[in-house]
Design an enzyme around this catalytic site. Structure first.
Site, PDB file in Angstrom:
ATOM      1  N   GLU A  38       0.836  -1.409  -0.305  1.00  0.00           N
ATOM      2  CA  GLU A  38      -0.118   0.529   0.495  1.00  0.00           C
ATOM      3  C   GLU A  38       0.609   1.291   0.106  1.00  0.00           C
ATOM      4  OE1 GLU A  38      -2.703  -0.668  -0.312  1.00  0.00           O
ATOM      5  OE2 GLU A  38      -3.153  -2.633   0.103  1.00  0.00           O
ATOM      6  N   HIS A 220      -7.909  -3.592  -0.234  1.00  0.00           N
ATOM      7  CA  HIS A 220      -6.794  -2.297   0.078  1.00  0.00           C
ATOM      8  C   HIS A 220      -6.132  -2.503   1.157  1.00  0.00           C
ATOM      9  CE1 HIS A 220      -7.551  -1.039  -3.817  1.00  0.00           C
ATOM     10  NE2 HIS A 220      -9.215  -0.871  -3.315  1.00  0.00           N
TER      11      HIS A 220
HETATM   12  N1  DCM Z   1      -3.689   3.536  -5.390  1.00  0.00           N
HETATM   13  C1  DCM Z   1      -4.824   4.409  -5.712  1.00  0.00           C
HETATM   14  N2  DCM Z   1      -5.982   4.760  -6.446  1.00  0.00           N
HETATM   15  C2  DCM Z   1      -6.171   3.643  -7.014  1.00  0.00           C
HETATM   16  C3  DCM Z   1      -5.503   2.382  -6.567  1.00  0.00           C
HETATM   17  C4  DCM Z   1      -4.837   2.152  -6.115  1.00  0.00           C
HETATM   18  O1  DCM Z   1      -4.049   5.830  -5.600  1.00  0.00           O
HETATM   19  N3  DCM Z   1      -7.515   3.600  -7.205  1.00  0.00           N
HETATM   20  C5  DCM Z   1      -2.935   3.282  -4.958  1.00  0.00           C
HETATM   21  C6  DCM Z   1      -2.658   3.000  -3.292  1.00  0.00           C
HETATM   22  C7  DCM Z   1      -2.834   1.759  -2.597  1.00  0.00           C
HETATM   23  C8  DCM Z   1      -1.802   1.190  -4.095  1.00  0.00           C
HETATM   24  O2  DCM Z   1      -2.200   1.881  -5.440  1.00  0.00           O
HETATM   25  O3  DCM Z   1      -2.423   1.831  -1.559  1.00  0.00           O
HETATM   26  C9  DCM Z   1      -1.906   0.326  -3.851  1.00  0.00           C
HETATM   27  O4  DCM Z   1      -2.873  -0.453  -4.907  1.00  0.00           O
HETATM   28  P1  DCM Z   1      -4.020  -2.133  -4.376  1.00  0.00           P
HETATM   29  O5  DCM Z   1      -4.123  -1.579  -2.192  1.00  0.00           O
HETATM   30  O6  DCM Z   1      -4.940  -1.703  -5.043  1.00  0.00           O
HETATM   31  O7  DCM Z   1      -2.529  -3.125  -3.589  1.00  0.00           O
HETATM   32 MG    MG Z   2      -3.260  -3.453  -1.675  1.00  0.00          MG
END
Ligand code: DCM
Ligand code: MG
Ligand code: MG
Length: 262
Positions: A38, A220
């Site tokens: 994250e 997430h």
């Molecule tokens: N992320 C983001 N906006 C999104 C999807 C993801 O800013 N729409 C960024 C924040 C998350 C990171 O990517 O902590 C990793 O994504 P995921 O939670 O899908 O692993």
């Molecule tokens: Mg994630």
């Protein structure tokens, strides 16, 4: 009409170049280390890592899955023998509103809880974790080639570190697309989707829904996403491991998501 095609061709060329200088493991991968990060935002925002989770699962466990009888088909049980490492990391950079909203993390939480920044201890923890695993070891992340691997590389590079020696990496999103294309798995599902004129979706939550007909819990959070990833990996573990044996590449060939400004 031309632009996407050209872009696709450039991507293919980049891939070929990459494979020309990198090598897949010379023997089957023995440990799959599922990883999720994250962070403070998406790549254009030059994100910093806020949470890292690693679950090490052996090939043995993935080749000998146990099942729970369930209707209409049996559900694979989560592997019982798993090493886990989850770390909170003060990103020292403001979260984008979207990243904060989906992860439930805020900059205040890290300072209130006195969490440390990404530092050499993170590499030491990872190295100690890897040393205890049966090699060859492969980091596995969903969309890892576009997000998690370049981001981890950027954080390591910012500390002047070269990377993770001897560790391979592979992207389940790429693998699942490739396997669908080869019609090795899910041919029935592809057939059904085509019948309905639907586009195949490969996001982590979509893939989970495809198999479990529900959305995954704890999306997430790094640990929640790793558990979700393992759950979907288990649905076609044999094919995915086979794909990764020939398509994994050294983590150190990953290009950093961005260069450190300082
Ligand atoms: N992320 C983001 N906006 C999104 C999807 C993801 O800013 N729409 C960024 C924040 C998350 C990171 O990517 O902590 C990793 O994504 P995921 O939670 O899908 O692993
Ligand atoms: Mg994630
Ligand atoms: Mg992720």
């Amino acid at each position: 009409f031309w632009a996407p095609q050209l872009k696709g061709d450039v991507d293919k060329l980049e891939c070929l170049k990459m494979y020309a200088v990198s090598e897949s493991p010379s023997r089957p991968i023995e440990t799959f280390v599922f990883m999720d990060l994250e962070a403070t935002g998406l790549p254009p925002s030059r994100p910093k890592i806020a949470e890292m989770c690693l679950f090490a699962v052996t090939r043995h466990a993935l080749e000998n899955l146990q099942y729970r009888n369930s209707h209409p088909k049996p559900i694979p049980l989560f592997p019982r023998v798993v090493d886990k490492l989850c770390v909170c990391i003060n990103p020292d950079k403001p979260f984008t509103p979207m990243a904060s909203s989906i992860t439930g993390l805020t900059n205040e939480m890290f300072s209130w809880n006195k969490k440390q920044k990404f530092n050499l201890d993170i590499l030491h923890m990872m190295t100690a974790f890897f040393i205890r695993q049966h090699p060859p070891i492969c980091l596995v992340a969903h969309n890892g080639c576009s997000y998690d691997f370049p981001l981890l590389k950027a954080e390591l590079s910012a500390l002047g570190l070269s990377g993770l020696d001897g560790i391979y990496c592979a992207d389940t999103l790429k693998a699942m697309k490739a396997l669908d294309k080869e019609n090795i798995q899910l041919s029935q599902f592809i057939y059904e989707s085509k019948q309905c004129g639907k586009k195949m979706k490969y996001g982590l939550q979509d893939m989970y829904f495809r198999f479990y007909k529900a959305y995954p819990p704890n999306s997430h959070s790094a640990e929640g996403d790793v558990i979700t990833l393992i759950n979907i990996f288990q649905q076609s573990a044999t094919d995915l491991m086979w794909w990764m044996d020939s398509n994994a590449r050294p983590f150190n060939t990953t290009r950093a998501m961005y260069q450190d400004k300082s």
